[in-house]
Design an enzyme around this catalytic site. Sequence first.
Site, short mmCIF file in Angstrom:
data_model
loop_
_atom_site.label_atom_id
_atom_site.label_comp_id
_atom_site.label_asym_id
_atom_site.label_seq_id
_atom_site.Cartn_x
_atom_site.Cartn_y
_atom_site.Cartn_z
N SER A 86 8.64 44.66 62.79
CA SER A 86 7.64 44.16 63.77
C SER A 86 6.57 43.33 63.08
O SER A 86 5.41 43.74 62.99
CB SER A 86 7.03 45.32 64.57
OG SER A 86 6.65 46.41 63.79
N GLY B 184 6.21 47.60 58.65
CA GLY B 184 6.13 47.24 57.23
C GLY B 184 7.32 46.41 56.82
O GLY B 184 8.29 46.25 57.59
N ARG C 37 19.57 47.20 66.80
CA ARG C 37 20.21 45.88 66.74
C ARG C 37 21.75 45.97 66.77
O ARG C 37 22.43 44.96 66.92
CB ARG C 37 19.74 45.12 65.50
CG ARG C 37 18.36 44.48 65.66
CD ARG C 37 17.90 43.82 64.39
NE ARG C 37 16.65 43.10 64.55
CZ ARG C 37 16.54 41.86 65.05
NH1 ARG C 37 17.61 41.21 65.43
NH2 ARG C 37 15.36 41.30 65.16
N GLY D 185 14.90 32.81 56.53
CA GLY D 185 13.93 33.47 57.39
C GLY D 185 13.85 34.95 57.15
O GLY D 185 13.82 35.75 58.09
N SER E 154 10.71 45.06 54.90
CA SER E 154 12.00 45.66 54.59
C SER E 154 11.89 46.34 53.22
O SER E 154 11.33 45.76 52.28
CB SER E 154 13.07 44.56 54.55
OG SER E 154 14.31 45.10 54.16
N GLY E 155 12.34 47.57 53.13
CA GLY E 155 12.28 48.30 51.86
C GLY E 155 10.97 49.04 51.63
O GLY E 155 10.77 49.65 50.58
N1 PPS Z 1 15.90 37.73 58.22
C1 PPS Z 1 15.62 39.04 58.16
N2 PPS Z 1 14.35 39.47 58.05
C2 PPS Z 1 14.11 40.78 57.99
N3 PPS Z 1 15.05 41.77 58.05
C3 PPS Z 1 16.34 41.37 58.17
C4 PPS Z 1 16.68 40.00 58.21
N4 PPS Z 1 18.03 39.91 58.32
C5 PPS Z 1 18.52 41.16 58.34
N5 PPS Z 1 17.51 42.05 58.25
C6 PPS Z 1 17.72 43.51 58.35
O1 PPS Z 1 17.27 43.86 59.63
C7 PPS Z 1 16.33 44.92 59.58
C8 PPS Z 1 15.06 44.59 60.38
O2 PPS Z 1 15.27 44.69 61.73
P1 PPS Z 1 14.03 44.83 62.72
O3 PPS Z 1 14.60 44.92 64.07
O4 PPS Z 1 13.19 45.97 62.24
O5 PPS Z 1 13.23 43.46 62.48
S1 PPS Z 1 12.09 42.82 63.39
O6 PPS Z 1 11.14 43.90 63.73
O7 PPS Z 1 12.70 42.23 64.58
O8 PPS Z 1 11.46 41.78 62.56
C9 PPS Z 1 15.94 45.10 58.13
O9 PPS Z 1 15.97 46.50 57.96
P2 PPS Z 1 14.89 47.30 57.08
O10 PPS Z 1 15.22 46.95 55.66
O11 PPS Z 1 15.17 48.73 57.42
O12 PPS Z 1 13.50 46.88 57.48
C10 PPS Z 1 16.99 44.36 57.34
O13 PPS Z 1 17.93 45.26 56.83
N1 ADP Z 2 7.93 57.28 49.47
C1 ADP Z 2 8.87 56.68 48.74
N2 ADP Z 2 8.79 56.65 47.40
C2 ADP Z 2 9.74 56.03 46.67
N3 ADP Z 2 10.82 55.41 47.19
C3 ADP Z 2 10.94 55.39 48.51
C4 ADP Z 2 9.98 56.01 49.37
N4 ADP Z 2 10.35 55.84 50.66
C5 ADP Z 2 11.50 55.13 50.60
N5 ADP Z 2 11.87 54.88 49.33
C6 ADP Z 2 13.06 54.12 48.90
O1 ADP Z 2 12.82 52.78 49.25
C7 ADP Z 2 14.02 52.18 49.73
C8 ADP Z 2 13.77 51.59 51.10
O2 ADP Z 2 13.52 52.63 52.02
P1 ADP Z 2 13.86 52.45 53.56
O3 ADP Z 2 13.38 53.69 54.24
O4 ADP Z 2 15.27 52.07 53.77
O5 ADP Z 2 12.89 51.23 53.93
P2 ADP Z 2 12.84 50.33 55.23
O6 ADP Z 2 13.37 51.15 56.37
O7 ADP Z 2 11.40 50.00 55.39
O8 ADP Z 2 13.68 49.14 54.93
C9 ADP Z 2 15.08 53.26 49.70
O9 ADP Z 2 15.85 53.09 48.54
C10 ADP Z 2 14.30 54.54 49.66
O10 ADP Z 2 14.99 55.56 48.99
#
Ligand code: PPS
Ligand code: ADP
Length: 207
Positions: A111, A37, A70, A160, A39-40
Amino acid sequence: MATNGKATNILWHKSSVGKLHRQELLQQKGCVIWITGLSGSGKSTLACALCQALYSRGKLTYILDGDNVRHGLNRDLSFKAEDRAENIRRIGEVAKLFADAGIICIASVISPYRRDRDACRALLPEGDFIEVFMDVPLQICESRDPKGLYKLARAGKIKGFTGIDDPYEPPLNCELVLPQKGINYASPCEMAETVISFLEEKGFLQA
Ligand SMILES: Nc1ncnc2c1ncn2[C@@H]1O[C@H](COP(=O)(O)OS(=O)(=O)O)[C@@H](OP(=O)(O)O)[C@H]1O
Ligand SMILES: Nc1ncnc2c1ncn2[C@@H]1O[C@H](COP(=O)(O)OP(=O)(O)O)[C@@H](O)[C@H]1O
């Protein structure tokens, strides 16, 4: 004699203790729960809630979180498409080893490419790769923005960024979609219970 990738003259070495023995020891079945999914979208939060809920049931898990991997194994990789593919390939291979160890491996990685996720699925025996899609709209992920990365991406300070100026391909046929559209978002614990119900139903929580 197997020839794999660039190495030649390599043979598979078997051990007298196999996956079934390890699963018997752990009273569970090794598998990979692949959380994908934006980011966030809550991937890491779900991974932790799931790990905690399974731990309290006496089940052994291990989380492979994109951000964390990473920092070490994949520190040489950027976010361009070919490096994301390599990131996912390595995480898929490591997850396969954990599953072979009898562990419930939870991979939480953006991913973004279907092809890369499908390649990881193909590494595992049928049914052992459980793809979980965090179906959260970009608008909500962006409003959460816990690390301030969307803000930087919108300002053009990160190039990106997935969902902004880089693609995300949602799964077409995954095992679980969380949270479902049209209802209030479930809490991380409720989502973890949904995944656990799936694992129970499929027999992963017993040897
Ligand atoms: N350009 C860009 N795009 C997306 N995400 C970015 C980027 N740069 C840094 N980050 C941070 O890196 C986390 C994602 O790493 P991943 O290894 O899950 O990414 S991927 O599967 O290779 O696309 C991602 O973490 P999550 O927010 O937990 O998803 C980001 O914090
Ligand atoms: N089920 C949920 N309902 C509301 N907020 C959530 C939920 N799951 C995660 N969050 C909030 O969303 C934000 C991103 O969560 P995180 O687990 O770091 O996402 P990701 O790993 O996909 O980047 C955090 O601030 C977290 O507290």
